[in-house]
Design a protein around this motif. Sequence first.
Motif, PDB file in Angstrom:
ATOM      1  N   LEU A   6       3.348  -3.437   4.359  1.00 20.25           N
ATOM      2  CA  LEU A   6       2.001  -3.155   4.859  1.00 20.25           C
ATOM      3  C   LEU A   6       1.826  -3.717   6.271  1.00 20.25           C
ATOM      4  CD1 LEU A   6      -0.090  -3.905   1.634  1.00 20.25           C
ATOM      5  CD2 LEU A   6       0.638  -1.689   2.511  1.00 20.25           C
ATOM      6  N   ASP A   7       1.134  -2.966   7.086  1.00 21.61           N
ATOM      7  CA  ASP A   7       0.924  -3.330   8.484  1.00 21.61           C
ATOM      8  C   ASP A   7      -0.169  -4.397   8.588  1.00 21.61           C
ATOM      9  OD1 ASP A   7       0.352  -3.490  11.138  1.00 21.61           O
ATOM     10  OD2 ASP A   7       0.266  -1.323  11.488  1.00 21.61           O
ATOM     11  N   PRO A   8       0.145  -5.584   9.156  1.00 18.79           N
ATOM     12  CA  PRO A   8      -0.878  -6.632   9.234  1.00 18.79           C
ATOM     13  C   PRO A   8      -2.062  -6.263  10.128  1.00 18.79           C
ATOM     14  CG  PRO A   8       1.102  -7.267  10.443  1.00 18.79           C
ATOM     15  CD  PRO A   8       1.446  -6.022   9.700  1.00 18.79           C
ATOM     16  N   VAL A   9      -1.823  -5.429  11.142  1.00 22.11           N
ATOM     17  CA  VAL A   9      -2.940  -5.021  12.003  1.00 22.11           C
ATOM     18  C   VAL A   9      -3.938  -4.197  11.193  1.00 22.11           C
ATOM     19  CG1 VAL A   9      -3.619  -3.619  14.006  1.00 22.11           C
ATOM     20  CG2 VAL A   9      -1.602  -5.089  14.133  1.00 22.11           C
ATOM     21  N   LEU A  10      -3.402  -3.292  10.395  1.00 23.07           N
ATOM     22  CA  LEU A  10      -4.264  -2.398   9.630  1.00 23.07           C
ATOM     23  C   LEU A  10      -4.895  -3.104   8.436  1.00 23.07           C
ATOM     24  CD1 LEU A  10      -5.232   0.525   9.553  1.00 23.07           C
ATOM     25  CD2 LEU A  10      -3.224   1.111   8.203  1.00 23.07           C
ATOM     26  N   PHE A  11      -4.130  -3.981   7.806  1.00 26.40           N
ATOM     27  CA  PHE A  11      -4.612  -4.543   6.539  1.00 26.40           C
ATOM     28  C   PHE A  11      -5.179  -5.968   6.653  1.00 26.40           C
ATOM     29  CE2 PHE A  11      -2.084  -0.968   5.204  1.00 26.40           C
ATOM     30  CZ  PHE A  11      -2.843  -0.431   4.171  1.00 26.40           C
ATOM     31  N   ILE A  12      -5.019  -6.618   7.809  1.00 29.42           N
ATOM     32  CA  ILE A  12      -5.630  -7.948   7.977  1.00 29.42           C
ATOM     33  C   ILE A  12      -6.544  -7.984   9.207  1.00 29.42           C
ATOM     34  CG2 ILE A  12      -5.178 -10.394   8.450  1.00 29.42           C
ATOM     35  CD1 ILE A  12      -2.714 -10.201   6.731  1.00 29.42           C
ATOM     36  N   VAL A  13      -5.989  -7.651  10.378  1.00 34.34           N
ATOM     37  CA  VAL A  13      -6.772  -7.744  11.624  1.00 34.34           C
ATOM     38  C   VAL A  13      -7.979  -6.795  11.579  1.00 34.34           C
ATOM     39  CG1 VAL A  13      -6.725  -7.405  14.127  1.00 34.34           C
ATOM     40  CG2 VAL A  13      -4.749  -8.428  12.962  1.00 34.34           C
ATOM     41  N   ALA A  14      -7.730  -5.545  11.192  1.00 30.30           N
ATOM     42  CA  ALA A  14      -8.827  -4.561  11.205  1.00 30.30           C
ATOM     43  C   ALA A  14      -9.948  -4.937  10.228  1.00 30.30           C
ATOM     44  CB  ALA A  14      -8.296  -3.161  10.925  1.00 30.30           C
ATOM     45  N   PRO A  15      -9.647  -5.248   8.968  1.00 33.97           N
ATOM     46  CA  PRO A  15     -10.759  -5.608   8.057  1.00 33.97           C
ATOM     47  C   PRO A  15     -11.515  -6.858   8.508  1.00 33.97           C
ATOM     48  CG  PRO A  15      -8.795  -5.064   6.791  1.00 33.97           C
ATOM     49  CD  PRO A  15      -8.378  -5.121   8.223  1.00 33.97           C
ATOM     50  N   LEU A  16     -10.784  -7.865   9.013  1.00 30.73           N
ATOM     51  CA  LEU A  16     -11.472  -9.074   9.485  1.00 30.73           C
ATOM     52  C   LEU A  16     -12.342  -8.757  10.701  1.00 30.73           C
ATOM     53  CD1 LEU A  16      -8.770 -11.895   9.105  1.00 30.73           C
ATOM     54  CD2 LEU A  16     -10.813 -11.502   7.716  1.00 30.73           C
ATOM     55  N   GLY A  17     -11.801  -7.943  11.589  1.00 33.29           N
ATOM     56  CA  GLY A  17     -12.566  -7.543  12.774  1.00 33.29           C
ATOM     57  C   GLY A  17     -13.813  -6.770  12.395  1.00 33.29           C
TER      58      GLY A  17
END
Lengths: 152, 314
Positions: A6-17
Amino acid sequence: MLPGGLDPVLFIVAPLGVLGVIGLTWLFGGLRDASLASPEIARQRLAELDPGFVAAGVTLARSGAGAIFSGAGDHKPRIAVLVPLGDRFVSRVLGPGDVVDAAVVGERLVIRTRDFTGPRLALALGAGEAERWRERLLEFNGGAVDPGGPDG
Amino acid sequence: MGESFPNIVRYAIPFFILFMGIEIVIWRVFHRGRYETRDTAASLAMGLGNQIVGLLPGGFVVGLYFALYEHRLFDLERTWWVFLLCFLAEDLSYYWFHRLAHERRWMWAAHINHHSSQHYNLSTALRQAWTSTLALSFLFRLPLVWIGFEPAMIFLFGGISLVYQFWIHTEVIDRMGPFEWVFNTPSHHRVHHAFNPRYLDANYAGVLIIWDRIFGTFVEETAADPPRYGLVKNIATFNPFKVAFHEWVGIARDVAGARSLRELLGYTWGPPGWSPDGSRKTTATLKAEWRARLAAAEGAGAPAAAVSDVGDPG
């Protein structure tokens, strides 16, 4: 990459942002609903949203949280409704067949329509005004409105 | 076939968040632009959903492009002029995709999501469709693949176009002088998102506004008629699932009631607002009514802007 590829940008950075942006908007703007200061403002809003509808009578909901209008100069009887959606308004022009049911619940007129996005339109008009508008809806809907109506 | 290119959109995501934060502060401090919490949440949920939903049919589209590429007409190398041609061709194909996404209901059913907010800010840019593949958006790049542009190069410019279109979703930036002659700008795109009759079905550009100028769909923003954003019939929900599927539900209901093949085709591939008896309003109808009101007001000596602003005074 996260476990499972899973892509950390899509699955961590984006939801947190996303949460951060929503939080900031709430902090600065809160959750205020739009309101109408006067019947004239209500007419103006309706004219912006439904320029083809010529309004005759108008009743403002309590605290300006919406309005209901009778149509004028029209071959078909129609009623228009303004309800708040966040800090904006949504209008619905109701003609024969558009109303599934209508009822007076306490002080509110509750109209159910076939609209998928917002089938329930509620306006705090006061019991007397609500009943008057419910009868009008019944009238132009050829008596098809269920007087038992929604339970609120 | 060469190496693939970086996924521009993925790298842009942190900057999308940063710039939304900056725009929110500008709204708060300088009262330019406007955000609403539930509207923003709905837009961002649509953006996240678009990225996740896109993973599913993405493989099919990539596979289709690469399969067609095997039958390409020309072998186009990675030279500067091929990059330039690919950029222009991708931007032109975007124009036509976007135009038909407004003019044909089947495609509008997906794209309507993007126009469903009554606000216009950077979060609106991320209010993206969940059903683009169903709406056949991928067809428009097939000619480029067939000609011989590498699918990876097409995806690169598609990503650049998407990132470019992020920053133009703002009321913070006003007019931009000569830049507006060639490029799509916040002003041009505000017109595109407005439901004022004057502005309906205009400015379909991705990066270059020249396509609208060439094909006659360019409309300039005018201070006398400030854009009002959203749909001709605005939706009454912030629920992202209803936002994503409401027009498909409308199509299904209409198709269920269709009484002939003509009605079936009209409800699916006619212009949005089409109905067999003309009882609903298409863009053409709305513009005709607006012009009639305008002419009547001018005949009565009223300023035209007043009519374009609020329609009938009621």
